[in-house]
Motif scaffolding. Structure first.
Motif, mmCIF file in Angstrom:
data_model
loop_
_atom_site.group_PDB
_atom_site.id
_atom_site.type_symbol
_atom_site.label_atom_id
_atom_site.label_comp_id
_atom_site.label_asym_id
_atom_site.label_seq_id
_atom_site.Cartn_x
_atom_site.Cartn_y
_atom_site.Cartn_z
ATOM 1 N N LEU A 112 0.830 -1.199 0.000
ATOM 2 C CA LEU A 112 0.000 0.000 0.000
ATOM 3 C C LEU A 112 0.870 1.257 0.000
ATOM 4 C CD1 LEU A 112 -2.894 1.074 0.063
ATOM 5 C CD2 LEU A 112 -2.805 0.953 2.554
ATOM 6 N N LEU A 113 1.960 1.240 0.781
ATOM 7 C CA LEU A 113 2.897 2.365 0.776
ATOM 8 C C LEU A 113 3.501 2.561 -0.609
ATOM 9 C CD1 LEU A 113 4.554 4.596 2.132
ATOM 10 C CD2 LEU A 113 6.200 2.828 2.795
ATOM 11 N N GLY A 114 3.834 1.474 -1.284
ATOM 12 C CA GLY A 114 4.370 1.581 -2.643
ATOM 13 C C GLY A 114 3.388 2.253 -3.584
ATOM 14 N N GLY A 115 2.112 1.912 -3.472
ATOM 15 C CA GLY A 115 1.096 2.520 -4.332
ATOM 16 C C GLY A 115 0.806 3.956 -3.977
ATOM 17 N N VAL A 116 0.548 4.218 -2.703
ATOM 18 C CA VAL A 116 0.236 5.582 -2.260
ATOM 19 C C VAL A 116 1.460 6.488 -2.426
ATOM 20 C CG1 VAL A 116 -0.363 6.976 -0.240
ATOM 21 C CG2 VAL A 116 -1.578 4.845 -0.688
ATOM 22 N N GLY A 117 2.623 5.970 -2.066
ATOM 23 C CA GLY A 117 3.848 6.755 -2.229
ATOM 24 C C GLY A 117 4.147 7.033 -3.693
ATOM 25 N N GLY A 118 3.867 6.069 -4.560
ATOM 26 C CA GLY A 118 4.070 6.282 -5.994
ATOM 27 C C GLY A 118 3.182 7.388 -6.532
ATOM 28 N N LEU A 119 1.918 7.402 -6.125
ATOM 29 C CA LEU A 119 1.018 8.480 -6.546
ATOM 30 C C LEU A 119 1.483 9.823 -5.989
ATOM 31 C CD1 LEU A 119 -2.514 6.846 -6.164
ATOM 32 C CD2 LEU A 119 -1.213 7.208 -8.252
ATOM 33 N N THR A 120 1.922 9.815 -4.731
ATOM 34 C CA THR A 120 2.403 11.050 -4.104
ATOM 35 C C THR A 120 3.627 11.581 -4.832
ATOM 36 O OG1 THR A 120 1.596 10.248 -1.975
ATOM 37 C CG2 THR A 120 3.137 12.079 -1.926
ATOM 38 N N PHE A 121 4.592 10.696 -5.122
ATOM 39 C CA PHE A 121 5.784 11.119 -5.858
ATOM 40 C C PHE A 121 5.408 11.678 -7.227
ATOM 41 C CE2 PHE A 121 8.921 8.002 -3.646
ATOM 42 C CZ PHE A 121 9.017 8.860 -2.579
ATOM 43 N N ASP A 122 4.483 11.007 -7.921
ATOM 44 C CA ASP A 122 4.025 11.478 -9.238
ATOM 45 C C ASP A 122 3.479 12.891 -9.159
ATOM 46 O OD1 ASP A 122 4.585 9.491 -11.004
ATOM 47 O OD2 ASP A 122 2.531 8.791 -11.246
ATOM 48 N N ILE A 123 2.601 13.117 -8.214
ATOM 49 C CA ILE A 123 1.955 14.426 -8.101
ATOM 50 C C ILE A 123 2.973 15.491 -7.720
ATOM 51 C CG2 ILE A 123 0.286 15.765 -6.764
ATOM 52 C CD1 ILE A 123 -1.358 13.121 -6.581
ATOM 53 N N LEU A 124 3.856 15.187 -6.773
ATOM 54 C CA LEU A 124 4.844 16.182 -6.353
ATOM 55 C C LEU A 124 5.885 16.452 -7.440
ATOM 56 C CD1 LEU A 124 5.387 15.127 -2.635
ATOM 57 C CD2 LEU A 124 3.981 17.013 -3.516
ATOM 58 N N ALA A 125 6.225 15.443 -8.239
ATOM 59 C CA ALA A 125 7.245 15.629 -9.269
ATOM 60 C C ALA A 125 6.686 16.262 -10.540
ATOM 61 C CB ALA A 125 7.900 14.292 -9.604
ATOM 62 N N TYR A 126 5.494 15.842 -10.965
ATOM 63 C CA TYR A 126 4.973 16.270 -12.263
ATOM 64 C C TYR A 126 3.658 17.033 -12.187
ATOM 65 C CZ TYR A 126 8.405 12.861 -13.696
ATOM 66 O OH TYR A 126 9.566 12.174 -13.844
ATOM 67 N N GLY A 127 3.014 17.044 -11.042
ATOM 68 C CA GLY A 127 1.728 17.706 -10.921
ATOM 69 C C GLY A 127 0.571 16.877 -11.430
ATOM 70 N N SER A 128 0.863 15.685 -11.901
ATOM 71 C CA SER A 128 -0.184 14.812 -12.433
ATOM 72 C C SER A 128 0.191 13.361 -12.173
ATOM 73 C CB SER A 128 -0.350 15.021 -13.935
ATOM 74 O OG SER A 128 0.803 14.569 -14.621
ATOM 75 N N VAL A 129 -0.773 12.484 -12.392
ATOM 76 C CA VAL A 129 -0.534 11.049 -12.323
ATOM 77 C C VAL A 129 -0.514 10.538 -13.755
ATOM 78 C CG1 VAL A 129 -1.441 8.841 -11.532
ATOM 79 C CG2 VAL A 129 -1.618 10.843 -10.070
#
Length: 146
Positions: A100-117
């Motif tokens: 779950l951390l891998g999934g939620v963290g992946g979405l969080t990293f996406d949003i913080l890095a690119y502003g989108s998923v």
């Protein structure tokens, strides 16, 4: 704190980083890649990436302020999952929390890095006329959250 518990935390953080790498790959190299179209006999395919700038129950093709509550929630949930994994838990609790951390963290990293998923993995039921785009983080959440 035991060394075995840190393995699950490390697994979750590496899975989130892997999703960020895949998003980077599709963000940077989208023009140079060839993508397959949904074919009736395939359940999964690598499709042209789509970028979602929306938030919970909201979709947008441009950056918007409605993403902020989702982002705050994802950051808080990622921190809570990291704190959860530091303590000794049963094997399956730790494994699913790390996934779950891998999934939620992946979405969080996406949003913080690119502003989108970035959604690039297509799913289509054979003989159906519609299909859905997703990513590895979404699948990790789908598998581990229940």
């Amino acid at each position: 704190m035991k060394a075995g518990i840190n393995v699950f935390l490390l697994f979750g953080l590496l899975a989130a980083t892997l999703n960020l790498f895949l998003s980077y790959h599709f963000n940077v190299n989208a023009e140079n890649l060839e993508f397959s179209e949904p074919i009736d006999s395939n359940w999964f395919f690598i499709g042209e990436p789509t970028f979602n700038y929306g938030g919970f129950f909201f979709s947008s093709s441009e950056p918007t302020i409605y993403r902020l509550p989702s982002t705050i929630f994802l950051v808080c949930l990622s921190i809570a999952l990291c704190r959860y994994l530091i303590r000794k838990r049963a094997l399956f609790q730790s494994l699913f929390a790390a996934t779950l951390l891998g999934g939620v963290g992946g979405l969080t990293f996406d949003i913080l890095a690119y502003g989108s998923v970035c959604d690039w993995l297509g799913f289509k039921v054979p003989e159906a006329t519609i299909y859905s785009m997703t990513n590895i983080s979404d699948l990790m959440i789908l598998v581990s959250a229940p």
